[in-house]
Motif scaffolding. Structure first.
Motif, PDB file in Angstrom:
ATOM      1  N   VAL A   1     -31.294  -4.538 -31.019  1.00  0.00           N
ATOM      2  CA  VAL A   1     -30.130  -5.492 -30.362  1.00  0.00           C
ATOM      3  C   VAL A   1     -29.414  -4.547 -29.290  1.00  0.00           C
ATOM      4  CG1 VAL A   1     -27.697  -5.905 -31.055  1.00  0.00           C
ATOM      5  CG2 VAL A   1     -29.450  -6.048 -32.876  1.00  0.00           C
ATOM      6  N   THR A   2     -29.436  -5.209 -28.024  1.00  0.00           N
ATOM      7  CA  THR A   2     -29.268  -4.675 -26.782  1.00  0.00           C
ATOM      8  C   THR A   2     -27.834  -5.276 -26.216  1.00  0.00           C
ATOM      9  OG1 THR A   2     -31.400  -4.125 -26.118  1.00  0.00           O
ATOM     10  CG2 THR A   2     -29.788  -4.399 -24.152  1.00  0.00           C
ATOM     11  N   VAL A   3     -27.167  -4.259 -25.921  1.00  0.00           N
ATOM     12  CA  VAL A   3     -25.664  -4.646 -25.522  1.00  0.00           C
ATOM     13  C   VAL A   3     -25.333  -4.114 -24.067  1.00  0.00           C
ATOM     14  CG1 VAL A   3     -23.005  -4.621 -26.115  1.00  0.00           C
ATOM     15  CG2 VAL A   3     -24.712  -4.326 -27.881  1.00  0.00           C
ATOM     16  N   ALA A   4     -25.070  -5.103 -23.200  1.00  0.00           N
ATOM     17  CA  ALA A   4     -25.012  -4.812 -21.842  1.00  0.00           C
ATOM     18  C   ALA A   4     -23.516  -4.907 -21.483  1.00  0.00           C
ATOM     19  CB  ALA A   4     -25.779  -5.718 -20.838  1.00  0.00           C
ATOM     20  N   GLU A   5     -22.808  -4.011 -20.577  1.00  0.00           N
ATOM     21  CA  GLU A   5     -21.515  -4.242 -20.060  1.00  0.00           C
ATOM     22  C   GLU A   5     -21.626  -4.503 -18.826  1.00  0.00           C
ATOM     23  OE1 GLU A   5     -19.572  -0.161 -18.753  1.00  0.00           O
ATOM     24  OE2 GLU A   5     -19.925   0.031 -21.065  1.00  0.00           O
ATOM     25  N   VAL A   6     -21.159  -5.245 -18.164  1.00  0.00           N
ATOM     26  CA  VAL A   6     -21.405  -5.812 -16.846  1.00  0.00           C
ATOM     27  C   VAL A   6     -20.251  -5.974 -16.052  1.00  0.00           C
ATOM     28  CG1 VAL A   6     -23.579  -7.390 -17.664  1.00  0.00           C
ATOM     29  CG2 VAL A   6     -21.346  -8.375 -17.331  1.00  0.00           C
ATOM     30  N   GLU A   7     -20.392  -5.250 -14.580  1.00  0.00           N
ATOM     31  CA  GLU A   7     -19.104  -5.589 -13.953  1.00  0.00           C
ATOM     32  C   GLU A   7     -18.714  -6.822 -13.060  1.00  0.00           C
ATOM     33  OE1 GLU A   7     -19.758  -2.337 -10.796  1.00  0.00           O
ATOM     34  OE2 GLU A   7     -20.789  -1.100 -12.392  1.00  0.00           O
ATOM     35  N   HIS A   8     -19.953  -7.774 -13.240  1.00  0.00           N
ATOM     36  CA  HIS A   8     -19.629  -9.024 -12.743  1.00  0.00           C
ATOM     37  C   HIS A   8     -20.287  -9.989 -13.686  1.00  0.00           C
ATOM     38  CE1 HIS A   8     -17.627  -7.523  -9.066  1.00  0.00           C
ATOM     39  NE2 HIS A   8     -18.536  -6.499  -8.902  1.00  0.00           N
ATOM     40  N   LEU A   9     -19.616 -10.702 -14.128  1.00  0.00           N
ATOM     41  CA  LEU A   9     -20.261 -11.857 -14.907  1.00  0.00           C
ATOM     42  C   LEU A   9     -20.254 -13.295 -14.197  1.00  0.00           C
ATOM     43  CD1 LEU A   9     -21.113 -12.544 -17.991  1.00  0.00           C
ATOM     44  CD2 LEU A   9     -18.979 -13.243 -18.337  1.00  0.00           C
ATOM     45  N   VAL A  10     -21.568 -13.897 -14.094  1.00  0.00           N
ATOM     46  CA  VAL A  10     -21.593 -15.187 -13.442  1.00  0.00           C
ATOM     47  C   VAL A  10     -22.391 -16.087 -14.285  1.00  0.00           C
ATOM     48  CG1 VAL A  10     -22.116 -13.749 -11.521  1.00  0.00           C
ATOM     49  CG2 VAL A  10     -24.007 -14.394 -12.770  1.00  0.00           C
ATOM     50  N   GLU A  11     -22.195 -17.300 -14.067  1.00  0.00           N
ATOM     51  CA  GLU A  11     -22.849 -18.488 -14.925  1.00  0.00           C
ATOM     52  C   GLU A  11     -24.467 -18.450 -14.588  1.00  0.00           C
ATOM     53  OE1 GLU A  11     -20.988 -20.158 -16.954  1.00  0.00           O
ATOM     54  OE2 GLU A  11     -19.286 -18.810 -16.295  1.00  0.00           O
ATOM     55  N   PRO A  12     -25.003 -18.926 -15.829  1.00  0.00           N
ATOM     56  CA  PRO A  12     -26.409 -19.410 -15.652  1.00  0.00           C
ATOM     57  C   PRO A  12     -26.804 -20.095 -14.506  1.00  0.00           C
ATOM     58  CG  PRO A  12     -25.710 -19.600 -17.858  1.00  0.00           C
ATOM     59  CD  PRO A  12     -24.692 -19.444 -16.996  1.00  0.00           C
TER      60      PRO A  12
ATOM     61  N   VAL B   1     -20.954  -8.173 -22.272  1.00  0.00           N
ATOM     62  CA  VAL B   1     -19.395  -8.045 -22.222  1.00  0.00           C
ATOM     63  C   VAL B   1     -19.046  -7.666 -20.857  1.00  0.00           C
ATOM     64  CG1 VAL B   1     -19.681  -5.807 -23.054  1.00  0.00           C
ATOM     65  CG2 VAL B   1     -17.454  -7.124 -23.267  1.00  0.00           C
ATOM     66  N   ARG B   2     -17.980  -8.129 -20.150  1.00  0.00           N
ATOM     67  CA  ARG B   2     -17.462  -7.973 -18.959  1.00  0.00           C
ATOM     68  C   ARG B   2     -16.591  -6.714 -18.956  1.00  0.00           C
ATOM     69  NH1 ARG B   2     -14.222 -11.405 -14.290  1.00  0.00           N
ATOM     70  NH2 ARG B   2     -14.450  -9.881 -12.684  1.00  0.00           N
ATOM     71  N   VAL B   3     -16.758  -5.575 -18.101  1.00  0.00           N
ATOM     72  CA  VAL B   3     -15.737  -4.808 -17.748  1.00  0.00           C
ATOM     73  C   VAL B   3     -15.021  -4.827 -16.635  1.00  0.00           C
ATOM     74  CG1 VAL B   3     -16.867  -3.115 -19.378  1.00  0.00           C
ATOM     75  CG2 VAL B   3     -17.460  -2.972 -16.815  1.00  0.00           C
ATOM     76  N   PHE B   4     -13.821  -4.415 -16.569  1.00  0.00           N
ATOM     77  CA  PHE B   4     -12.992  -4.869 -15.386  1.00  0.00           C
ATOM     78  C   PHE B   4     -12.675  -3.268 -14.483  1.00  0.00           C
ATOM     79  CE2 PHE B   4     -12.569  -8.262 -18.220  1.00  0.00           C
ATOM     80  CZ  PHE B   4     -12.423  -9.100 -17.390  1.00  0.00           C
ATOM     81  N   PRO B   5     -12.409  -3.490 -13.096  1.00  0.00           N
ATOM     82  CA  PRO B   5     -12.190  -2.174 -12.497  1.00  0.00           C
ATOM     83  C   PRO B   5     -11.193  -1.426 -13.066  1.00  0.00           C
ATOM     84  CG  PRO B   5     -12.730  -4.051 -11.013  1.00  0.00           C
ATOM     85  CD  PRO B   5     -12.604  -4.705 -12.584  1.00  0.00           C
ATOM     86  N   ASP B   6      -9.902  -2.178 -13.539  1.00  0.00           N
ATOM     87  CA  ASP B   6      -8.757  -1.332 -13.976  1.00  0.00           C
ATOM     88  C   ASP B   6      -8.892  -0.769 -15.220  1.00  0.00           C
ATOM     89  OD1 ASP B   6      -8.917  -3.838 -15.226  1.00  0.00           O
ATOM     90  OD2 ASP B   6      -6.710  -4.538 -14.868  1.00  0.00           O
TER      91      ASP B   6
END
Length: 260
Positions: free
Chosen positions: A204-215, A234-239
């Motif tokens: 089970v791989t969990v990825a945090e991403v800085e930018h989430l885009v649509e397919p 899951v998206r993470v935010f700069p703040d």
């Protein structure tokens, strides 16, 4: 979960990781580490983790936070020189450590993710890596309590090779610059490092991403890791302070060396 693999928060993304789980964690030093997911895991009570990662962060960041909290029981790593607490726990018998040549560690993760149970490599042949006897765990008396076993060897074209097993883990935690809802990931420059390999190794791989885009927004030729290897995004935010990209060693030139 269907094709949309996004979850609302890092806490939700790691909520089902149980006591004693094995984890493959991406990053190299502090570059590209899934710091927000690690911080979320720190907020839970589960521990006894068996972690596979190139290193164990530093004393106050990354995997070093889980280590300091006593949540890591075993590390499989190639470099551990930047964490004093790591050395203390290892030498006092609180932590089991398997040291693996860096290239071998990378290939073991990749092989596990590709369904290859084992492979032969010349790295470590003729050393304690192959012969066994490396201290995995010390006892309270300072003596070796658990030592590495000898590895199977074979000669190909006159050269000795070691049999190394592929690595599969219960979960993998990684960080990417860009990801879409299907789990396709793009990494930025050197932050790519161990992240794709760790992602492949996790069941089970969990990825945090800085930018989430649509397919469909990602050019297929630019995707570094296809979504087939990723189960949660899951998206993470700069703040978010837990998502801060820290520099492990900030080096500047002195005025004598021509710097400012």
């Amino acid at each position: 979960m269907g094709l949309d693999k996004t979850v609302d928060s890092v806490g939700e993304a790691v909520a089902d990781i149980p006591e004693g789980a094995s984890l493959a964690v991406g990053g190299f030093g502090l570059c590209g580490i899934p710091s927000a997911l690690i911080a979320a895991l720190l907020q839970r009570e589960a521990g006894g983790f068996k972690v596979v990662s190139n290193n164990c962060g530093v004393d106050d960041w990354g995997l070093g936070l889980l280590l300091r909290a006593g949540r890591i029981a075993r590390m499989t790593s190639s470099y551990v020189g930047e964490n004093k607490e790591f050395a203390r726990q290892y030498l006092s018998g609180e932590l089991e450590v398997e040291l693996v040549p860096q290239g071998t560690l990378a290939e073991r993760l990749r092989a596990g993710g590709a369904g290859i149970p084992a492979f032969y490599t010349p790295a470590g042949a003729g050393t304690q890596i192959g012969q066994g006897g490396l201290p995995w765990r010390y006892g309270a008396d300072g003596q070796v309590a658990v030592a590495s076993p000898p590895k199977e060897t074979r000669v190909f074209d006159g050269r000795e090779y070691l049999l190394e097993e592929g690595i599969r883990t219960d979960y993998a935690l990684v960080r990417a610059a860009v990801g879409d809802r299907h789990g396709n990931l793009v990494f930025r420059s050197s932050a790519r490092n161990f992240n794709p390999l760790a992602a492949m190794a996790g069941r089970v791989t969990v990825a945090e991403v800085e930018h989430l885009v649509e397919p469909g927004e990602l050019n297929p030729d630019e995707v570094h890791l296809p979504g087939v290897f990723v189960q949660r995004v899951v998206r993470v935010f700069p703040d978010d302070p837990t998502a801060t990209r820290r520099i492990e060693r900030r080096c500047v030139r002195t005025e004598q060396e021509g710097g400012a």
